[in-house]
Design a protein around this motif. Sequence first.
Motif, PDB file in Angstrom:
ATOM      1  N   GLY A 350       0.791  -1.197  -0.010  1.00 55.54           N
ATOM      2  CA  GLY A 350       0.137   0.223   0.128  1.00 55.54           C
ATOM      3  C   GLY A 350       0.807   1.299   0.004  1.00 55.54           C
ATOM      4  O   GLY A 350       0.586   2.194  -0.633  1.00 55.54           O
ATOM      5  N   HIS A 351       1.882   1.151   0.695  1.00 57.87           N
ATOM      6  CA  HIS A 351       2.737   2.507   0.857  1.00 57.87           C
ATOM      7  C   HIS A 351       3.495   2.712  -0.575  1.00 57.87           C
ATOM      8  O   HIS A 351       3.577   3.915  -1.053  1.00 57.87           O
ATOM      9  CB  HIS A 351       3.924   2.196   1.793  1.00 57.87           C
ATOM     10  N   ASP A 352       3.883   1.698  -1.466  1.00 56.15           N
ATOM     11  CA  ASP A 352       4.255   1.828  -2.779  1.00 56.15           C
ATOM     12  C   ASP A 352       3.267   2.437  -3.698  1.00 56.15           C
ATOM     13  O   ASP A 352       3.634   3.254  -4.514  1.00 56.15           O
ATOM     14  CB  ASP A 352       4.854   0.511  -3.167  1.00 56.15           C
ATOM     15  N   LEU A 353       2.072   2.050  -3.556  1.00 57.30           N
ATOM     16  CA  LEU A 353       0.981   2.288  -4.507  1.00 57.30           C
ATOM     17  C   LEU A 353       0.796   3.983  -4.208  1.00 57.30           C
ATOM     18  O   LEU A 353       0.571   4.968  -5.121  1.00 57.30           O
ATOM     19  CB  LEU A 353      -0.169   1.662  -4.161  1.00 57.30           C
ATOM     20  N   VAL A 354       0.872   4.260  -2.818  1.00 58.13           N
ATOM     21  CA  VAL A 354       0.364   5.708  -2.382  1.00 58.13           C
ATOM     22  C   VAL A 354       1.700   6.565  -3.022  1.00 58.13           C
ATOM     23  O   VAL A 354       1.559   7.842  -3.389  1.00 58.13           O
ATOM     24  CB  VAL A 354       0.411   5.981  -0.855  1.00 58.13           C
ATOM     25  N   GLU A 355       2.846   6.116  -2.853  1.00 54.41           N
ATOM     26  CA  GLU A 355       3.961   6.767  -3.484  1.00 54.41           C
ATOM     27  C   GLU A 355       3.818   6.857  -4.907  1.00 54.41           C
ATOM     28  O   GLU A 355       4.256   7.978  -5.445  1.00 54.41           O
ATOM     29  CB  GLU A 355       5.053   6.035  -3.044  1.00 54.41           C
ATOM     30  N   ILE A 356       3.676   6.014  -5.673  1.00 52.50           N
ATOM     31  CA  ILE A 356       3.511   6.068  -6.999  1.00 52.50           C
ATOM     32  C   ILE A 356       2.398   6.958  -7.308  1.00 52.50           C
ATOM     33  O   ILE A 356       2.591   7.763  -8.411  1.00 52.50           O
ATOM     34  CB  ILE A 356       3.283   4.811  -7.743  1.00 52.50           C
ATOM     35  N   ALA A 357       1.241   6.895  -6.877  1.00 52.32           N
ATOM     36  CA  ALA A 357       0.100   7.892  -7.162  1.00 52.32           C
ATOM     37  C   ALA A 357       0.311   9.140  -6.724  1.00 52.32           C
ATOM     38  O   ALA A 357      -0.215  10.227  -7.289  1.00 52.32           O
ATOM     39  CB  ALA A 357      -1.183   7.202  -6.656  1.00 52.32           C
ATOM     40  N   GLY A 358       1.061   9.273  -5.638  1.00 56.67           N
ATOM     41  CA  GLY A 358       1.380  10.892  -5.134  1.00 56.67           C
ATOM     42  C   GLY A 358      -0.071  11.334  -4.580  1.00 56.67           C
ATOM     43  O   GLY A 358      -0.406  12.539  -4.574  1.00 56.67           O
ATOM     44  N   GLU A 359      -0.800  10.351  -3.958  1.00 58.95           N
ATOM     45  CA  GLU A 359      -2.300  10.832  -3.422  1.00 58.95           C
ATOM     46  C   GLU A 359      -2.238  10.137  -2.168  1.00 58.95           C
ATOM     47  O   GLU A 359      -1.575   9.221  -1.727  1.00 58.95           O
ATOM     48  CB  GLU A 359      -3.431  10.296  -4.384  1.00 58.95           C
ATOM     49  N   LYS A 360      -3.265  10.754  -1.355  1.00 61.39           N
ATOM     50  CA  LYS A 360      -3.617  10.051  -0.129  1.00 61.39           C
ATOM     51  C   LYS A 360      -4.410   8.584  -0.260  1.00 61.39           C
ATOM     52  O   LYS A 360      -5.066   8.485  -1.468  1.00 61.39           O
ATOM     53  CB  LYS A 360      -4.469  10.828   0.598  1.00 61.39           C
ATOM     54  N   ARG A 361      -4.395   8.100   0.609  1.00 63.03           N
ATOM     55  CA  ARG A 361      -5.194   6.483   0.582  1.00 63.03           C
ATOM     56  C   ARG A 361      -6.335   6.847   0.329  1.00 63.03           C
ATOM     57  O   ARG A 361      -7.208   7.766   0.926  1.00 63.03           O
ATOM     58  CB  ARG A 361      -4.941   5.826   1.934  1.00 63.03           C
TER      59      ARG A 361
END
Length: 403
Positions: A350-361
């Motif tokens: 989940g942390h990786d996805l947030v970082e890639i998206a540059g958005e909040k969860r």
Amino acid sequence: MHKAFHQGSLIIERLEENGHEAYFVGGSVRDTLMNRVIGDIDIATSATPEEIQAIFPKTIDVGAEHGTIIVVTSEQESYEVTTFRTDGTYTDNRHPDNVTFVKSLEEDLKRRDFTMNAIAMDKDGKILDPFHGESDIERRVIRTVGKATERFKEDALRMLRAVRFSSQLSFFVETDTFIAIQKDRALLEMVSIERKTMEMEKLLKGQGVKNALELLVTTGLHTFLPHFEEKGNHLKELAKLPVYELQSRSALWALLVIVLNVDDVETFLNSWKLPKKVTKAAQENLKVIEQVKRMGWVKEIIYRSGLEQSLEAHQVMAVLGWENKSKSVQIHKIYNALPIHSLKDIVLDGHDLVEIAGEKRGKWIAMLYQDLEMALIHEKTQNERAALKEWVCNWLQKYDQNY
């Protein structure tokens, strides 16, 4: 004598050294005579509960008022030792209102349910059989000790036990015992559903389940079991299947739901007071079976269900004759070939996805994971960081366009 009786023989010796009689009784003796696997080993004695506790250093009082004390011999072994007794009246058709301790083995055996369970054995292996239980075992007969109707009015569960034993042992029920079951079957209403469930599950697992289910219907006992009242013909259909091949509880109950054509599955399962875990697994089996009937054993079903649940659902289908048993090999192969077996196997978290998206969860993460699982399962991307990052970026672009 079977080595399983060795430690129990030492208990009997101690009791005899202190001036008491003591014998092996019940199912362990019956199973010894039948060369079956021996379960719990019980001992009956002329010693009172207080005398038993005085003789042995470690005991557990599990029912001294009814004569039963557990003698602990080691961390792994313990034995139920029960004082010879006669039972008083059974106003609830299940438990004696009181018991009387006696000094006679025969008086104790006389109160037991069936002749095959009313056999005693001394520490040297000598059989004591006042009610000819060994002969009934040889003839493969289930017969009550004394008058059947008296035994059933004492404990109504004995009627269902007779049918269960016919399944487990492939025995037939003696005529007078059969007639008494038909006559007294309504007494089964007095028995708790938990005890009925236990007997029913043992019945379904027996090698003689075909004759036992037919016996359940011909005696009319099925009409006093939850939601079986109008299912006599369905139970006869169930009797034609190799039900004993299903050893898990959830598989058995899923099979019952299907064969009995149950409409309200949850109400049916709950009426038998099954553990929630069993009810949930049985319902999951039914869900998987419905999906497989529509789509076959596709990757997505096996991934979502997991190997164990998939194989259990397949076993139910095999017993129904809907699939060949060999299909399990294909299910294993499909499962083993899956790139992932759960979300935990995905190398991006989940942390990786947030970082890639540059958005909040947000809810987008759950949607992304769902699509990512399928992409991996159907090999549209690989489970390695670079490939997944590229796939996630493409997914995010489409998500932004749509939302």
